[in-house]
Design a protein around this motif. Structure first.
Motif, PDB file in Angstrom:
ATOM      1  N   PRO A  71      47.388  -9.017   4.977  1.00 38.96           N
ATOM      2  CA  PRO A  71      46.887  -7.767   4.402  1.00 38.96           C
ATOM      3  C   PRO A  71      45.383  -7.635   4.592  1.00 38.96           C
ATOM      4  N   VAL A  72      44.943  -6.391   4.773  1.00 38.50           N
ATOM      5  CA  VAL A  72      43.518  -6.071   4.841  1.00 38.50           C
ATOM      6  C   VAL A  72      43.251  -4.933   3.866  1.00 38.50           C
ATOM      7  N   LEU A  73      42.027  -4.840   3.411  1.00 38.70           N
ATOM      8  CA  LEU A  73      41.670  -3.942   2.319  1.00 38.70           C
ATOM      9  C   LEU A  73      40.379  -3.208   2.651  1.00 38.70           C
ATOM     10  N   ASP A  74      40.328  -1.927   2.279  1.00 37.08           N
ATOM     11  CA  ASP A  74      39.114  -1.134   2.361  1.00 37.08           C
ATOM     12  C   ASP A  74      38.977  -0.365   1.054  1.00 37.08           C
ATOM     13  N   MET A  75      37.785  -0.301   0.517  1.00 39.17           N
ATOM     14  CA  MET A  75      37.529   0.437  -0.726  1.00 39.17           C
ATOM     15  C   MET A  75      36.307   1.317  -0.534  1.00 39.17           C
ATOM     16  N   SER A  76      36.422   2.563  -1.005  1.00 34.81           N
ATOM     17  CA  SER A  76      35.294   3.488  -0.957  1.00 34.81           C
ATOM     18  C   SER A  76      35.469   4.501  -2.083  1.00 34.81           C
ATOM     19  N   GLY A  77      34.502   4.547  -2.987  1.00 33.75           N
ATOM     20  CA  GLY A  77      34.640   5.422  -4.148  1.00 33.75           C
ATOM     21  C   GLY A  77      35.885   5.049  -4.919  1.00 33.75           C
ATOM     22  N   SER A  78      36.734   6.023  -5.209  1.00 32.06           N
ATOM     23  CA  SER A  78      37.968   5.734  -5.948  1.00 32.06           C
ATOM     24  C   SER A  78      39.153   5.488  -5.010  1.00 32.06           C
ATOM     25  N   GLU A  79      38.904   5.473  -3.691  1.00 33.10           N
ATOM     26  CA  GLU A  79      39.997   5.255  -2.741  1.00 33.10           C
ATOM     27  C   GLU A  79      40.132   3.779  -2.367  1.00 33.10           C
ATOM     28  N   VAL A  80      41.374   3.310  -2.396  1.00 30.36           N
ATOM     29  CA  VAL A  80      41.726   1.961  -1.955  1.00 30.36           C
ATOM     30  C   VAL A  80      42.736   2.128  -0.833  1.00 30.36           C
ATOM     31  N   LEU A  81      42.518   1.451   0.290  1.00 30.68           N
ATOM     32  CA  LEU A  81      43.446   1.488   1.412  1.00 30.68           C
ATOM     33  C   LEU A  81      43.798   0.061   1.791  1.00 30.68           C
ATOM     34  N   ILE A  82      45.099  -0.225   1.884  1.00 32.98           N
ATOM     35  CA  ILE A  82      45.591  -1.555   2.237  1.00 32.98           C
ATOM     36  C   ILE A  82      46.532  -1.402   3.427  1.00 32.98           C
ATOM     37  N   ALA A  83      46.386  -2.274   4.426  1.00 31.24           N
ATOM     38  CA  ALA A  83      47.292  -2.306   5.575  1.00 31.24           C
ATOM     39  C   ALA A  83      47.783  -3.742   5.746  1.00 31.24           C
ATOM     40  N   TRP A  84      48.981  -3.910   6.335  1.00 28.88           N
ATOM     41  CA  TRP A  84      49.564  -5.241   6.486  1.00 28.88           C
ATOM     42  C   TRP A  84      50.641  -5.233   7.564  1.00 28.88           C
ATOM     43  N   GLU A  85      51.040  -6.442   7.993  1.00 27.22           N
ATOM     44  CA  GLU A  85      52.196  -6.633   8.865  1.00 27.22           C
ATOM     45  C   GLU A  85      53.432  -6.720   7.986  1.00 27.22           C
ATOM     46  N   ASP A  86      54.501  -6.027   8.377  1.00 27.85           N
ATOM     47  CA  ASP A  86      55.702  -5.952   7.550  1.00 27.85           C
ATOM     48  C   ASP A  86      56.947  -6.150   8.420  1.00 27.85           C
ATOM     49  N   LEU A  87      57.819  -7.051   8.016  1.00 29.40           N
ATOM     50  CA  LEU A  87      59.026  -7.376   8.794  1.00 29.40           C
ATOM     51  C   LEU A  87      60.289  -6.686   8.294  1.00 29.40           C
ATOM     52  N   ARG A  88      60.196  -5.669   7.460  1.00 28.81           N
ATOM     53  CA  ARG A  88      61.393  -5.036   6.888  1.00 28.81           C
ATOM     54  C   ARG A  88      62.317  -4.421   7.922  1.00 28.81           C
ATOM     55  N   ASN A  89      61.807  -4.093   9.116  1.00 29.21           N
ATOM     56  CA  ASN A  89      62.626  -3.452  10.146  1.00 29.21           C
ATOM     57  C   ASN A  89      63.015  -4.392  11.283  1.00 29.21           C
ATOM     58  N   GLY A  90      62.745  -5.675  11.166  1.00 29.97           N
ATOM     59  CA  GLY A  90      63.024  -6.620  12.252  1.00 29.97           C
ATOM     60  C   GLY A  90      61.717  -7.208  12.744  1.00 29.97           C
ATOM     61  N   PHE A  91      61.229  -6.741  13.898  1.00 29.91           N
ATOM     62  CA  PHE A  91      59.909  -7.156  14.368  1.00 29.91           C
ATOM     63  C   PHE A  91      58.848  -6.568  13.448  1.00 29.91           C
ATOM     64  N   SER A  92      57.641  -7.128  13.489  1.00 24.90           N
ATOM     65  CA  SER A  92      56.546  -6.669  12.624  1.00 24.90           C
ATOM     66  C   SER A  92      56.149  -5.237  12.929  1.00 24.90           C
ATOM     67  N   ASP A  93      55.994  -4.454  11.875  1.00 21.24           N
ATOM     68  CA  ASP A  93      55.380  -3.137  11.948  1.00 21.24           C
ATOM     69  C   ASP A  93      54.135  -3.169  11.077  1.00 21.24           C
ATOM     70  N   VAL A  94      53.183  -2.288  11.352  1.00 23.25           N
ATOM     71  CA  VAL A  94      52.003  -2.157  10.509  1.00 23.25           C
ATOM     72  C   VAL A  94      52.269  -1.042   9.503  1.00 23.25           C
ATOM     73  N   TYR A  95      52.130  -1.370   8.228  1.00 22.08           N
ATOM     74  CA  TYR A  95      52.272  -0.415   7.136  1.00 22.08           C
ATOM     75  C   TYR A  95      50.943  -0.285   6.418  1.00 22.08           C
ATOM     76  N   ALA A  96      50.757   0.831   5.724  1.00 24.73           N
ATOM     77  CA  ALA A  96      49.551   1.049   4.919  1.00 24.73           C
ATOM     78  C   ALA A  96      49.923   1.796   3.653  1.00 24.73           C
ATOM     79  N   SER A  97      49.104   1.612   2.630  1.00 25.69           N
ATOM     80  CA  SER A  97      49.260   2.319   1.369  1.00 25.69           C
ATOM     81  C   SER A  97      47.865   2.608   0.830  1.00 25.69           C
ATOM     82  N   ARG A  98      47.747   3.695   0.064  1.00 24.15           N
ATOM     83  CA  ARG A  98      46.433   4.028  -0.480  1.00 24.15           C
ATOM     84  C   ARG A  98      46.551   4.467  -1.930  1.00 24.15           C
TER      85      ARG A  98
END
Length: 153
Positions: A71-98
């Motif tokens: 996981p990686v993280l970015d913060m600016s003001g009240s915004e938080v953004l997180i991205a990560w490698e995710d294996l829920r679909n088989g091979f790794s996909d990149v997902y993000a949430s904010r």
């Protein structure tokens, strides 16, 4: 200060990533308290003096259903953004949430960032950058048979 809020020594917490914005400090990591590794988050609004009582699980699939890494993280003001490698679909996909409330109310629905069909190629090592009102996520994947670097804005 211990940031993962499961029982001490009960699970492995790995791959921490830290971001700051003024006195707000956030940390993301992956841990295996639910079986497979999930991405967790904790935040402090006072420079690290106090933290959420309970860390927050980021992904919206079932806890421990699939492994999530780097996981990686970015913060600016009240915004938080997180991205990560995710294996829920088989091979790794990149997902993000904010989050738009500093992470206090949880994060929004996670979104698949890489653009190939889910789980068909390995999308790895996301990185986040922000500037001039734009946020970008970069990663590398092997959808063309060799690893290429890709970017999403």
């Amino acid at each position: 200060m211990r940031l993962d809020t499961d029982d001490p020594g009960a699970a492995r917490s790995l791959q921490p990533h830290v971001a700051c914005d003024g006195l707000r400090v956030g940390v993301v990591w992956s841990d295996d308290r639910d079986g497979q590794r999930d991405v967790r988050f904790n935040v402090s609004a006072d420079g690290g003096a106090s933290w959420f009582v309970a860390d927050v699980r980021i992904e919206t699939d079932a806890p421990g259903a699939s492994a999530s890494y780097v996981p990686v993280l970015d913060m600016s003001g009240s915004e938080v953004l997180i991205a990560w490698e995710d294996l829920r679909n088989g091979f790794s996909d990149v997902y993000a949430s904010r989050s738009t409330d500093g992470g206090a109310g949880g994060l929004l629905q996670d979104v698949k960032v890489d653009t190939d069909p889910p789980g068909t190629a390995s999308a790895l090592r996301p990185r986040i950058a922000r500037g001039a009102g734009h946020v970008v996520i970069a990663w590398y994947d092997d959808r063309e048979g060799a690893f290429d670097v890709l970017l999403s804005t």
